[in-house]
Motif scaffolding. Structure first.
Motif, PDB file in Angstrom:
ATOM      1  N   LEU A 167       0.956  -1.434  -0.406  1.00  0.00           N
ATOM      2  CA  LEU A 167       0.209   0.034   0.213  1.00  0.00           C
ATOM      3  C   LEU A 167       0.582   0.793   0.116  1.00  0.00           C
ATOM      4  CD1 LEU A 167      -2.466  -0.493   2.368  1.00  0.00           C
ATOM      5  CD2 LEU A 167      -2.570   0.503   0.204  1.00  0.00           C
ATOM      6  N   ASP A 168       1.701   1.040   0.581  1.00  0.00           N
ATOM      7  CA  ASP A 168       2.604   2.267   1.157  1.00  0.00           C
ATOM      8  C   ASP A 168       3.847   2.597  -0.468  1.00  0.00           C
ATOM      9  OD1 ASP A 168       2.360   3.213   3.543  1.00  0.00           O
ATOM     10  OD2 ASP A 168       4.278   2.098   4.192  1.00  0.00           O
ATOM     11  N   LEU A 172       3.615   6.143  -5.489  1.00  0.00           N
ATOM     12  CA  LEU A 172       3.540   6.213  -6.651  1.00  0.00           C
ATOM     13  C   LEU A 172       3.069   6.952  -7.084  1.00  0.00           C
ATOM     14  CD1 LEU A 172       4.201   4.997 -10.070  1.00  0.00           C
ATOM     15  CD2 LEU A 172       1.991   3.728  -9.427  1.00  0.00           C
ATOM     16  N   ALA A 173       1.990   7.046  -6.105  1.00  0.00           N
ATOM     17  CA  ALA A 173       0.477   8.271  -6.707  1.00  0.00           C
ATOM     18  C   ALA A 173       1.013   9.746  -6.435  1.00  0.00           C
ATOM     19  CB  ALA A 173      -0.519   7.860  -5.567  1.00  0.00           C
ATOM     20  N   GLY A 174       2.394   9.553  -5.669  1.00  0.00           N
ATOM     21  CA  GLY A 174       2.702  10.446  -4.582  1.00  0.00           C
ATOM     22  C   GLY A 174       4.067  11.614  -5.459  1.00  0.00           C
ATOM     23  N   LEU A 206       2.090   1.276  -3.417  1.00  0.00           N
ATOM     24  CA  LEU A 206       1.331   2.525  -4.281  1.00  0.00           C
ATOM     25  C   LEU A 206       1.093   4.440  -4.034  1.00  0.00           C
ATOM     26  CD1 LEU A 206      -0.674   1.608  -6.288  1.00  0.00           C
ATOM     27  CD2 LEU A 206      -2.634   1.653  -5.174  1.00  0.00           C
ATOM     28  N   GLY A 207       1.175   4.452  -2.732  1.00  0.00           N
ATOM     29  CA  GLY A 207       0.627   5.330  -1.953  1.00  0.00           C
ATOM     30  C   GLY A 207       2.228   6.574  -3.244  1.00  0.00           C
ATOM     31  N   PRO A 255       4.029   8.592   2.266  1.00  0.00           N
ATOM     32  CA  PRO A 255       4.067   9.286   1.599  1.00  0.00           C
ATOM     33  C   PRO A 255       3.269   9.939   1.653  1.00  0.00           C
ATOM     34  CG  PRO A 255       2.610   6.781   1.451  1.00  0.00           C
ATOM     35  CD  PRO A 255       3.321   7.210   3.022  1.00  0.00           C
ATOM     36  N   ILE A 256       2.686  10.077   1.818  1.00  0.00           N
ATOM     37  CA  ILE A 256       1.341  11.304   2.196  1.00  0.00           C
ATOM     38  C   ILE A 256       2.508  13.285   2.042  1.00  0.00           C
ATOM     39  CG2 ILE A 256      -0.371  13.204   2.923  1.00  0.00           C
ATOM     40  CD1 ILE A 256      -1.990  10.472   2.852  1.00  0.00           C
ATOM     41  N   SER A 262       1.416   9.203   7.596  1.00  0.00           N
ATOM     42  CA  SER A 262       0.869   8.590   6.191  1.00  0.00           C
ATOM     43  C   SER A 262       2.499   8.946   5.267  1.00  0.00           C
ATOM     44  CB  SER A 262      -0.004   8.709   5.253  1.00  0.00           C
ATOM     45  OG  SER A 262       0.288   8.537   3.927  1.00  0.00           O
TER      46      SER A 262
END
Lengths: 88, 88
Positions: free
Chosen positions: B4-5, B10-12, B7-8, B61-62, B59
Motif C-alpha cells: 500500500l505504501d 507511486l501516486a505521490g 502505491l501511495g 507517502p502523503i 502516512s
C-alpha cells in the motif's frame, strides 16, 4: 466525523476547488499555452493512482478529493487539446 | 515496505514530478499568464493542509509527496509573481 477526516476533507476541498478557477480561466481565455501538457498528463495519472490508494486504505477524503480533481484536470486537458487543433 | 505504501509513493511521485515540467516550462518561457493565480494560491494552501493531515495520520507517502509538491508550487508562484512586475 472524526477530526482527522475533517482535516483531510479541508485539504481535499482546497486542492480540488483550486482547479475550478483554472477551468474558468482556461474556458474564458481559451488560452492554455503556458500550462505544461506533460504536467497535466502526469498529474492526471497520479491523481488516478491516489484514487486507487484512497480506495484501498478506505480514506474517504482521499477518494472524494481525487475523483473530483481528476474530473477537473480532464476538463482542462480537454480545453488544451481543443487548442491544439488550431494550428492544423 | 508495505504494498500500500508503495502505491501511495507511486501516486505521490506522479503528482509531485508532474510539477517539474511545469516549473521548467515556466522558467524557459517566462510566461505564466494562462496559469490561474487563484489556482496556485488555493492549491498551495491545500497541499499544506494535506501535509499536516499526512503528519497526523503518519502516512509517509502523503508527507513526502506534499512537502515536495509545495516546494515546486512555490517556485511556479514565484515565477508568476516576478512576471507580475513587468507591467509596472
Amino acid at each position: 466525523m472524526k477530526r482527522l477526516d475533517a482535516l483531510g476533507f479541508l485539504a481535499g476541498t482546497l486542492t480540488t476547488i483550486a482547479f475550478l478557477p483554472q477551468v474558468i480561466h482556461a474556458y474564458r481565455t481559451r488560452k492554455t499555452d503556458d500550462i505544461s501538457m506533460a504536467m497535466l498528463v502526469i498529474f492526471g495519472s497520479g491523481v488516478g493512482v491516489w484514487l486507487i490508494y484512497g480506495l484501498l486504505i478506505r480514506s474517504q477524503p482521499i477518494i472524494v478529493a481525487n475523483s473530483t480533481t481528476l474530473f477537473l484536470v480532464l476538463i482542462i486537458l480537454g480545453i488544451k487539446l481543443r487548442g491544439y487543433k488550431h494550428p492544423l
